[in-house]
Enzyme design. Structure first.
Site, PDB file in Angstrom:
ATOM      1  CE  LYS A 125      -1.922   3.091   1.821  1.00  0.00           C
ATOM      2  NZ  LYS A 125      -1.787   4.458   1.308  1.00  0.00           N
TER       3      LYS A 125
ATOM      4  CD  GLU B 196      12.528   1.097  10.047  1.00  0.00           C
ATOM      5  OE1 GLU B 196      13.044   2.076  10.630  1.00  0.00           O
ATOM      6  OE2 GLU B 196      13.005  -0.033  10.088  1.00  0.00           O
TER       7      GLU B 196
ATOM      8  CB  CYS C 239      12.588   9.324   8.661  1.00  0.00           C
ATOM      9  SG  CYS C 239      13.712   8.245   7.769  1.00  0.00           S
TER      10      CYS C 239
ATOM     11  CD  GLU D  94       9.174  13.475  11.216  1.00  0.00           C
ATOM     12  OE1 GLU D  94       8.015  13.053  11.336  1.00  0.00           O
ATOM     13  OE2 GLU D  94      10.103  12.794  10.743  1.00  0.00           O
TER      14      GLU D  94
HETATM   15  P1  NAD Z   1       1.900   8.785   7.022  1.00  0.00           P
HETATM   16  O1  NAD Z   1       2.064   8.072   8.305  1.00  0.00           O
HETATM   17  O2  NAD Z   1       0.838   9.814   6.904  1.00  0.00           O
HETATM   18  O3  NAD Z   1       1.612   7.735   5.849  1.00  0.00           O
HETATM   19  C1  NAD Z   1       2.450   6.625   5.639  1.00  0.00           C
HETATM   20  C2  NAD Z   1       1.639   5.530   4.979  1.00  0.00           C
HETATM   21  O4  NAD Z   1       0.636   5.085   5.912  1.00  0.00           O
HETATM   22  C3  NAD Z   1       0.881   5.982   3.731  1.00  0.00           C
HETATM   23  O5  NAD Z   1       0.862   4.948   2.786  1.00  0.00           O
HETATM   24  C4  NAD Z   1      -0.510   6.236   4.285  1.00  0.00           C
HETATM   25  O6  NAD Z   1      -1.517   6.162   3.297  1.00  0.00           O
HETATM   26  C5  NAD Z   1      -0.628   5.113   5.294  1.00  0.00           C
HETATM   27  N1  NAD Z   1      -1.652   5.318   6.329  1.00  0.00           N
HETATM   28  C6  NAD Z   1      -2.153   6.485   6.792  1.00  0.00           C
HETATM   29  N2  NAD Z   1      -3.103   6.256   7.720  1.00  0.00           N
HETATM   30  C7  NAD Z   1      -3.195   4.913   7.860  1.00  0.00           C
HETATM   31  C8  NAD Z   1      -3.995   4.065   8.679  1.00  0.00           C
HETATM   32  N3  NAD Z   1      -4.891   4.536   9.532  1.00  0.00           N
HETATM   33  N4  NAD Z   1      -3.810   2.726   8.575  1.00  0.00           N
HETATM   34  C9  NAD Z   1      -2.899   2.217   7.737  1.00  0.00           C
HETATM   35  N5  NAD Z   1      -2.124   2.976   6.916  1.00  0.00           N
HETATM   36  C10 NAD Z   1      -2.267   4.315   6.985  1.00  0.00           C
HETATM   37  O7  NAD Z   1       3.325   9.377   6.657  1.00  0.00           O
HETATM   38  P2  NAD Z   1       3.732  10.248   5.395  1.00  0.00           P
HETATM   39  O8  NAD Z   1       3.212  11.629   5.586  1.00  0.00           O
HETATM   40  O9  NAD Z   1       3.399   9.536   4.131  1.00  0.00           O
HETATM   41  O10 NAD Z   1       5.320  10.221   5.536  1.00  0.00           O
HETATM   42  C11 NAD Z   1       6.006  11.045   6.403  1.00  0.00           C
HETATM   43  C12 NAD Z   1       6.356  10.343   7.696  1.00  0.00           C
HETATM   44  O11 NAD Z   1       7.066   9.145   7.426  1.00  0.00           O
HETATM   45  C13 NAD Z   1       7.284  11.174   8.558  1.00  0.00           C
HETATM   46  O12 NAD Z   1       6.886  11.132   9.894  1.00  0.00           O
HETATM   47  C14 NAD Z   1       8.624  10.480   8.397  1.00  0.00           C
HETATM   48  O13 NAD Z   1       9.510  10.698   9.444  1.00  0.00           O
HETATM   49  C15 NAD Z   1       8.210   9.078   8.266  1.00  0.00           C
HETATM   50  N6  NAD Z   1       9.282   8.294   7.621  1.00  0.00           N
HETATM   51  C16 NAD Z   1      10.015   7.428   8.387  1.00  0.00           C
HETATM   52  C17 NAD Z   1      11.064   6.714   7.817  1.00  0.00           C
HETATM   53  C18 NAD Z   1      11.888   5.744   8.636  1.00  0.00           C
HETATM   54  O14 NAD Z   1      12.507   4.867   8.044  1.00  0.00           O
HETATM   55  N7  NAD Z   1      11.934   5.858   9.956  1.00  0.00           N
HETATM   56  C19 NAD Z   1      11.366   6.879   6.473  1.00  0.00           C
HETATM   57  C20 NAD Z   1      10.611   7.763   5.729  1.00  0.00           C
HETATM   58  C21 NAD Z   1       9.550   8.467   6.313  1.00  0.00           C
END
Ligand code: NAD
Length: 490
Positions: A174, A249, A283, A384
């Site tokens: 997804k 992550e 991140c 963040e």
């Molecule tokens: P997000 O959490 O909004 O979304 C991430 C994914 O989760 C997307 O595919 C989204 O559609 C899905 N999602 C959202 N709500 C959900 C739910 N209720 N159930 C299941 N899936 C759901 O994050 P984002 O805005 O896409 O990305 C930014 C975030 O990702 C930042 O906080 C960043 O730090 C983090 N990030 C972490 C790493 C790492 O390796 N630690 C790497 C890259 C990004």
């Protein structure tokens, strides 16, 4: 030009069943792709197909070295299409083309690495404690779900798909709603490389609908999630109801420490790369720079001169350092944080605004921004931002420095700039982060495990052990003599 994107769902290329939506190129806001979101019924169809496909001999009976061959072909397929994949990733999230190429190369390397892991993994004959033989073997977990964010799609997806396939699992991906294309292309390459139909499906759409249904599905045996901390916590709660393992992550607020003896030019280059590459949408962005008071002013003036030299420009240009942010909504959020920093008493030393004129006005650009004068307890230093905003903080006492660095909910990464290897070891061991970079930053190797502590997540991706996350262990006891069992009838 708007391209219509179909997805690979349950072994068939088709539109998902939900509403149509479009994605935009962050550089100019133009619509670049049109596709359909998946529905809860699509999730069920993809997962059922994955469960069926993984039990067929075409996948279940493939030996590890045979799966390794498939992964090598995927790596090769990625390399053969590297330039077009990099250009697609640029259109998806506006990253500069050079960064996109590096991510594509790393995705190919990830498949190559896990091919090697699959082929060379050894199950164990454990030390027997009697006249019997004990074995511990690894078996695939089953169908796994991967949920990924928009900031580095191809790398995030490869880090989940490669170990899952190496372990013999089936995977339903997804991707982030706004960046679906890399997952679709990886599925295409996997199919062309001999992965049987049904083993890989991609479900674009909203997290709250598609992601949620994937997490809840009874046949999904693991979720590998990369994204925000709040969403990750919600996934962990749902996973508890199924006793399902997850890797999470999550976000970060990573400190970089400049010591008094640091090579300042090297440190300046590392700090600006650490925060401003990927426009800070990373991140591991080093968003808090703690600079020793004795070199603070010298570091600051070199830093500001270097930031002035950064080219914020069209991500298609080879010379661009920083492209746009992923969309206007996210830029608004970054802007609000900078305003918050001002309200909290911070002084904006550079940036703090959108660049003006020409294509800047169409895209979601923001200037690299440096703020000083805030305490580590300010919200701008705690939360963040996920954008090109650096807080500069002076330090003088090492114990206080460490407690400030650790006084944060996150614990993803950190950096230390010093010539004193003993200080680097001492400080590095005291920092509560999953990764410590010494005299470098944002270096990555697929052979080294990656993950966070505290609210930055649980579990590790990458590293040879990464394949184990997609397996379960089974123990065998083989009796080696005819001695009667304790309750045997005489
Ligand atoms: P997000 O959490 O909004 O979304 C991430 C994914 O989760 C997307 O595919 C989204 O559609 C899905 N999602 C959202 N709500 C959900 C739910 N209720 N159930 C299941 N899936 C759901 O994050 P984002 O805005 O896409 O990305 C930014 C975030 O990702 C930042 O906080 C960043 O730090 C983090 N990030 C972490 C790493 C790492 O390796 N630690 C790497 C890259 C990004």
């Amino acid at each position: 030009m708007t391209e219509h994107i179909q997805t690979l769902l349950a072994g068939r290329w088709r539109d998902a069943s939900g509403p149509s939506y479009t994605t935009e190129y962050p550089h100019d806001g133009s619509v670049v792709a049109q596709l359909h979101a998946a529905t809860v019924a699509d999730v069920d169809e993809a997962v059922q197909a994955a469960e069926k496909a993984r039990l067929q001999p075409a996948w279940a009976k493939r030996m590890p070295h045979e799966r390794a061959s498939v992964l090598h072909r995927i790596a090769q397929g990625i390399r053969e299409q590297a330039e077009s994949l990099a250009q697609l990733q640029r259109l998806d999230n506006g990253k500069p083309i050079k960064e996109c190429r590096a991510l594509v190369a790393s995705a190919a390397g990830t498949f190559q690495f896990f091919a090697a892991a699959a082929e060379t993994w050894e199950d164990a004959v454990t030390p027997a404690r009697g006249d019997f033989l004990t074995l511990s073997v690894h078996e695939p977990l089953g169908v796994v779900g991967a949920i990924t964010p928009w900031n580095s799609p191809i790398a995030s997806e490869a880090q989940k798909m490669a170990p899952a396939l190496a372990a013999g699992c089936a995977i339903v991906i997804k991707p982030a709603e706004i960046t679906p294309r890399m997952a679709v292309e990886l599925a295409r390459i996997a199919q062309q490389s001999g992965v049987p139909d049904g083993i890989v499906s991609v479900l674009p759409g909203k997290g709250s609908v598609v992601g949620d249904a994937l997490v809840r599905h009874p046949l999904v045996k693991r979720i590998a999630f990369t994204g925000g901390t709040n969403v990750g916590m919600g996934i962990q709660r749902l996973a508890a109801d199924k006793l399902m393992p997850t890797s999470l992550e999550l976000g970060g607020k990573s400190p970089t420490i400049v010591c008094a003896d640091a090579d300042l030019d090297h440190a300046v280059a590392g700090v600006i790369y650490g925060i401003f590459s990927s426009s800070g949408e990373s991140c591991i962005a080093g968003s808090r720079a703690f600079v020793h008071a004795s070199v603070y002013e010298a570091f600051k003036s070199r830093l500001l001169a270097a930031v002035k030299g950064l080219r914020v420009a069209d991500p298609a240009l080879e010379t661009t350092h920083m492209g746009p942010l992923v969309n206007r909504g996210h830029r608004d959020s970054v802007e609000r944080y900078v305003q918050l920093g001002r309200d909290e008493g911070g002084r904006v030393l550079c940036g703090g605004a959108r660049p003006q004129g020409g294509y800047y006005d169409q895209g979601s650009y923001y200037q690299p921004t440096v703020i000083e004068g805030l305490p580590n307890t300010a919200r701008m230093c705690r939360e963040e931002i996920f954008g090109p905003v650096l807080a500069l903080l002076p330090w003088s006492d090492e114990a206080d420095l460490i407690s400030q660095c650790n006084d944060n909910d996150y614990g993803l990464a950190s950096g230390i700039w010093t010539r004193d290897y003993k200080a680097a070891w001492r400080i590095g061991r005291a920092l509560q982060t999953g990764t410590v970079w010494v005299n470098t930053y944002k270096l990555f190797s697929v052979s080294t495990p990656f993950g966070g502590v505290k609210l930055s997540g649980t579990g590790r991706e990458k590293g040879r052990q990464g394949i184990l996350e997609y397996t379960t262990q089974k123990s065998f006891y083989w009796g080696m003599n005819d001695a009667p069992m304790p309750w045997a009838l005489s």
